[in-house]
Design an enzyme around this catalytic site. Structure first.
Site, PDB file in Angstrom:
ATOM      1  N   ASP A  34      18.366 142.696  22.963  1.00 49.54           N
ATOM      2  CA  ASP A  34      17.515 142.957  24.117  1.00 49.54           C
ATOM      3  C   ASP A  34      17.217 141.729  24.988  1.00 49.54           C
ATOM      4  O   ASP A  34      16.812 140.686  24.476  1.00 49.54           O
ATOM      5  CB  ASP A  34      16.158 143.501  23.659  1.00 49.54           C
ATOM      6  CG  ASP A  34      16.256 144.699  22.758  1.00 49.54           C
ATOM      7  OD1 ASP A  34      17.377 145.056  22.357  1.00 49.54           O
ATOM      8  OD2 ASP A  34      15.204 145.277  22.440  1.00 49.54           O
ATOM      9  N   TRP A  72      22.718 141.886  13.225  1.00 50.52           N
ATOM     10  CA  TRP A  72      21.283 141.836  13.464  1.00 50.52           C
ATOM     11  C   TRP A  72      20.557 141.230  12.265  1.00 50.52           C
ATOM     12  O   TRP A  72      20.864 141.524  11.112  1.00 50.52           O
ATOM     13  CB  TRP A  72      20.754 143.245  13.751  1.00 50.52           C
ATOM     14  CG  TRP A  72      19.327 143.261  14.200  1.00 50.52           C
ATOM     15  CD1 TRP A  72      18.861 143.169  15.470  1.00 50.52           C
ATOM     16  CD2 TRP A  72      18.169 143.341  13.353  1.00 50.52           C
ATOM     17  NE1 TRP A  72      17.487 143.192  15.482  1.00 50.52           N
ATOM     18  CE2 TRP A  72      17.044 143.292  14.194  1.00 50.52           C
ATOM     19  CE3 TRP A  72      17.987 143.439  11.971  1.00 50.52           C
ATOM     20  CZ2 TRP A  72      15.738 143.355  13.704  1.00 50.52           C
ATOM     21  CZ3 TRP A  72      16.689 143.495  11.473  1.00 50.52           C
ATOM     22  CH2 TRP A  72      15.581 143.459  12.332  1.00 50.52           C
TER      23      TRP A  72
END
Length: 586
Positions: A69, A93
């Protein structure tokens, strides 16, 4: 209509099931927090040489590792700041920090040390997404989601250590964090991603946080007079029966209407954890009552409007005071496997920043790549008034150094709208992606498919299609003979590689083809990204593709027409694109 309704439910049910099945196989974004414990050490993923052959040249991405993001985008003392979710140790991640880059032109970037990383009990288990707000005295403040020692999602603030530093290299977290904690009745594991705050005429600050209650997503509204003590409003700003609302964004837009009068609306965008797509509405916001009412014709969720009908998520806008525009950032995940990401040493890319505004007719938002990106344009090839006869004809656009890194603007004129296929009544209420899946780039049609083959190999066995198809509606559906224009990105033949997710993405374009006869298209081609804008920015679609043959100077560019109607390329301008300079501060 009962049969149509049943079909719609079947299509959506199958699509949701497909998405869940896909999430079990592919890299999962921040929302689902899929951790790969065996891949979290630097030694596990940091090869001597990162595989660069499909890395982008002018889209933003750090030199290596995982990115997601965009966060806290803002402009301060002549410098654009981009913060983003980043794993400094792996191409998956995990270990998430707020990485930080700065630019003076939104093209070239200087990578700085991470600005925010876990340091206290209020963010010990992670520093997740958030936003930046510039206070009236010019002080920037970041509000972000921290995962505390109890695993709760709480909201924290951070301030620059040195306001005289235009790069804002260091940030300080006050000891009164968290400033917003989930109250009783709030889902503490789904309470994240605060928006940029705004100050009402009463001097009170407001911001929105994404949350959910069972299947209902909420834009939870909070207020403060001092940016330290925050309290929930009596009611949410808005909600919808669409699952968790991530990464909300709420902001005003203006437009010179068709009557010449300025219009202002407020936009509410949400990222749906359930489908991994984003939707927005716009309407009226009442500052006094703190109520937001979307325009009557707009829907939340699957029936609503989208910034981008492709691989585009967790977006964030900021107001650029230097050029009086609102700029949109979005994230595109990889569509290959986790193993492939680890092997190549990087994962994730940001879309080209886009200027966003309200269309003059007030029906939707418009988007266009920021003008600064055109500074990378190099060698230019032009094609004018070239007929592409129907029946599967095509021609190559030659003269570029490498069509694997290019900017292409084209205008297509349809020569015979009478050959448009009827719009199947079963598609009424279905989304464009369903229609395009039924009528892909290789399915012969009446008017279309026609458009571009990009990242094409010599023998055309690898190619990604960006195309249009025009349908006509019968009087029976109440729409008269209005034409329906479909825009698609079809990567189904984009690669020989295995274990790729290659969905056909699509959106409808609100253009009066009968009046103009022309459809404009702009496509940014960047090795593993194909980012397209139809109708002067009315519809945008971003795809990730991974060719094995059409790589670098082996890539080719074509115009094709698989419809019965002839199509004329009235004008096509293709540009070689240089690479952005993304360097680490020394």
């Amino acid at each position: 209509m009962a049969a149509v309704h049943t079909l719609r439910l079947m299509v959506r049910t199958l699509w949701v099931l497909f998405v869940f099945a896909l999430l079990a196989l592919l890299p999962v974004a921040e929302a689902s927090h899929r951790i790969f414990p065996d891949l979290q050490s630097l030694e596990a993923v940091d090869a001597k040489h990162v595989d660069d052959k499909l890395r982008t040249g002018f889209h933003f991405q750090p030199p290596k590792h995982w990115i997601n993001d965009p966060n806290g985008v803002m402009y301060y003392k002549g410098v654009y700041h981009l913060f983003y979710q980043y794993n400094p140790k792996a191409a998956v991640w995990g270990n998430i920090v707020w990485a930080h880059a700065v630019s003076t032109d939104l093209v070239d970037w200087v990578m700085l040390e991470p600005a925010i990383y876990p340091t206290g009990p209020f963010d010990e288990n992670g520093c997740w997404s958030g936003s930046a707000t510039v206070l009236p005295d010019g002080t920037p403040v970041i509000m972000y989601t921290g995962i505390d020692v109890d695993g709760r999602q709480v909201q924290n603030v951070a301030y620059p250590k040195d306001l005289s530093d235009p790069y804002l290299r260091e940030w300080v977290k006050p000891d009164y964090n968290p400033v917003i904690a989930p109250d009783a009745g709030v889902n503490a594991t789904a309470f994240r991603d605060p928006t940029t705050a705004w100050q009402g005429p009463d001097g009170v600050w407001r911001l929105v946080i994404g949350t959910k209650d069972n299947h209902r997503g909420f834009a939870a509204l909070y207020r403060s007079r001092d940016f330290k003590r925050w309290a929930p409003a009596r009611r949410a700003l808005h909600s919808g029966d669409t699952g968790m609302w991530e990464c909300p964004d709420f902001y005003p837009v203006t437009s010179p209407g068709v009557d010449g009068r300025m219009k202002q609306k407020h936009v509410l965008k949400v990222s749906l954890d359930l489908t991994r797509f984003e939707y927005y509405t716009f309407g009226e916001y009442d500052h006094a009552a703190d109520t937001y009412v979307p325009d009557a014709a707009l829907a939340d969720g699957n029936d609503g409007l989208r910034y981008d009908y492709g691989n585009f998520y967790a977006s964030k806008t900021f107001l650029d005071p230097a050029k009086h525009r609102r700029v949109l950032w979005g994230w595109a995940n990889e569509s290959d496997s986790t193993a492939a990401d680890v092997r190549k040493g990087w994962a994730g890319v940001h879309a080209i920043p886009r200027k966003v505004w309200l269309a003059p007719d007030g029906k939707q938002l418009m988007q266009w790549p920021v003008a600064e990106i055109e500074s990378l344009r190099g060698k230019h090839v032009n094609v004018t008034d070239t007929l592409v006869k129907g029946g599967g004809n095509y021609f190559e656009v030659t003269g570029l150094a490498t069509p694997a890194q290019a900017d292409v603007e084209a205008s297509f004129q349809v020569m015979d709208l009478d050959k448009a296929e009827p719009f199947d009544p079963a598609w009424l209420g279905a989304d464009a992606q369903t229609v395009c899946a039924a009528r892909g780039a290789d399915a012969k049609g009446g008017v279309g498919p026609f458009g571009l083959w990009v990242l094409a190999s010599d023998e055309l066995k690898e190619r990604t299609a960006v195309f249009f198809r025009v349908f006509k509606r019968d009087d029976a559906d109440g729409a008269g003979n209005k034409h329906v224009v479909l825009m698609c990105n079809d990567p189904s033949r984009s690669s020989y590689a295995e274990h790729l997710y290659k969905p056909t993405f699509a959106g409808f374009i609100d253009v009066d083809i009968a009046a103009t006869g022309k459809i404009p298209l702009r496509t940014l081609i960047d090795h593993s990204v194909v980012e397209s804008f139809g109708g002067h920015g009315k519809t945008a679609i971003l795809s990730r593709v991974y060719p094995t043959k059409a790589v670098g100077d082996k890539a080719r560019l074509f115009v094709f027409n698989n419809g019965e109607s002839d199509v004329k390329v009235t004008n096509l301008n293709a540009y070689d694109m240089g690479s952005a300079k993304i360097r680490t501060e020394t």
